[in-house]
Design a protein around this motif. Structure first.
Motif, short mmCIF file in Angstrom:
data_model
loop_
_atom_site.label_atom_id
_atom_site.label_comp_id
_atom_site.label_asym_id
_atom_site.label_seq_id
_atom_site.Cartn_x
_atom_site.Cartn_y
_atom_site.Cartn_z
N LEU A 97 -58.07 76.00 13.15
CA LEU A 97 -57.53 76.26 11.82
C LEU A 97 -58.59 76.09 10.74
N LYS A 98 -59.39 75.03 10.84
CA LYS A 98 -60.44 74.84 9.84
C LYS A 98 -61.44 75.99 9.87
N SER A 99 -61.82 76.42 11.06
CA SER A 99 -62.75 77.54 11.17
C SER A 99 -62.15 78.81 10.57
N GLU A 100 -60.88 79.03 10.81
CA GLU A 100 -60.20 80.20 10.26
C GLU A 100 -60.17 80.17 8.74
N LEU A 101 -59.87 79.01 8.18
CA LEU A 101 -59.80 78.88 6.73
C LEU A 101 -61.18 79.04 6.09
N MET A 102 -62.20 78.47 6.70
CA MET A 102 -63.54 78.57 6.14
C MET A 102 -64.03 80.02 6.11
N ARG A 103 -63.76 80.78 7.16
CA ARG A 103 -64.13 82.20 7.16
C ARG A 103 -63.34 82.97 6.12
N GLN A 127 -72.40 80.50 -1.57
CA GLN A 127 -73.67 80.08 -0.99
C GLN A 127 -73.47 79.42 0.38
N THR A 128 -72.55 78.47 0.44
CA THR A 128 -72.28 77.78 1.71
C THR A 128 -70.81 77.42 1.80
N VAL A 129 -70.32 77.37 3.03
CA VAL A 129 -69.01 76.82 3.34
C VAL A 129 -69.25 75.87 4.52
N ALA A 130 -69.09 74.58 4.29
CA ALA A 130 -69.43 73.58 5.31
C ALA A 130 -68.39 72.48 5.32
N GLN A 131 -68.49 71.63 6.35
CA GLN A 131 -67.57 70.49 6.45
C GLN A 131 -67.94 69.42 5.44
#
Length: 275
Positions: free
Chosen positions: A251-257, A271-275
């Motif tokens: 879910l986190k990967s899906e939301l970040m994309r 610029q970035t999407v990170a944890q």
């Protein structure tokens, strides 16, 4: 010499004939104990599983009752033969009983007692996702000596109960919900207003069907750091955690994309999407 040997063998034979009825009775007692232990533990396990909502406790008590009955049968068989009193008396008389038993059974007794505490204290249930030290996985079983954990890469790890009881244990699924977050660095326009980007983030996250939106598990976005032309926006969201892998990784990967794509559609440079 042959006469002495014959006399010794005859003595042993007489002793064997004397003790053989006791040995036969002891074997029968032991077999009956094994049979009774199997039947009664199965009966007890069936009733516990039918009435209990905690299969972990039911399985543990079933195993405990089985081994307790087997141990009682072994002790009774030794009493019939006369070995229990004789061996116990010899060891006690020599002063070695406590030392040998304590040294040989230290780890077994420690893990058994820890298993009893875990079964009654219940810091986890079957299929809960837990972390102990660097190990993360689902609880598969609790036996008299070990706790079985299956990691997400398919490894089965048998941890001593004493270690599970002694080390800090993180249960990710006990509450039913888990909060996750990720950081998005956005390049702002000439006005430097980050609120519009934050609103887009929040709207997108709320629209996902796997993100909880009811109180007190509502998602939110905060401005973590503001630069001259950029803003660091951290998004917090809650999800149902029974399936930990789905709730935290996929879910986190899906939301970040999705966040990156949505902001790019609105002419924001991410610029970035990170944890």
């Amino acid at each position: 010499m042959l006469t002495d040997l014959q006399r010794v063998l005859n003595t042993y034979w007489q002793q064997f004939l004397y003790i053989s009825p006791k040995l036969l009775i002891a074997v029968v007692v032991l077999l009956l104990a094994l049979l009774i232990a199997k039947r009664l533990s199965s009966l007890l396990g069936g009733k516990l599983r039918a009435k209990s909502h905690d299969p972990l406790m039911a399985d543990f008590l079933t195993r405990f009752s089985k081994w307790a009955l087997i141990l009682a049968g072994v002790v009774l068989a030794m009493e019939v033969v006369g070995l229990y009193t004789m061996v116990g008396g010899l060891l006690a008389g020599a002063g070695l009983s406590a030392f040998i038993v304590g040294f040989a059974l230290k780890d077994i007794a420690e893990n058994f007692l820890a298993g009893v505490v875990l079964a009654f204290n219940r810091p986890f249930r079957i299929h809960d996702t837990v972390q102990i030290k660097d190990l993360i996985g689902k609880v598969e079983d609790l036996s008299l000596r070990t706790t079985l954990i299956k990691t997400f890469d398919g490894k089965h790890i048998f941890l001593p109960n004493a270690m599970v009881l002694r080390e800090p244990l993180i249960n990710y699924t006990r509450d039913g919900y888990i909060r996750q977050d990720f950081l998005t660095t956005v390049e702002l326009g000439p006005d430097g207003n980050s609120q519009h980007a934050a609103d887009l983030l929040l709207h997108y996250v709320r629209a996902n069907q796997h993100v909880e939106s009811g109180e007190p598990h509502t998602p939110y976005v905060i401005l973590e750091k503001a630069g001259a032309t950029t803003a660091d926006l951290r998004t917090y969201f809650w999800t149902y955690s029974e399936d930990y892998r789905r709730g935290t990784l996929e879910l986190k990967s899906e939301l970040m994309r999705g966040v990156k794509d949505r902001l790019s559609e609105q002419s924001y440079s991410v610029q970035t999407v990170a944890q």
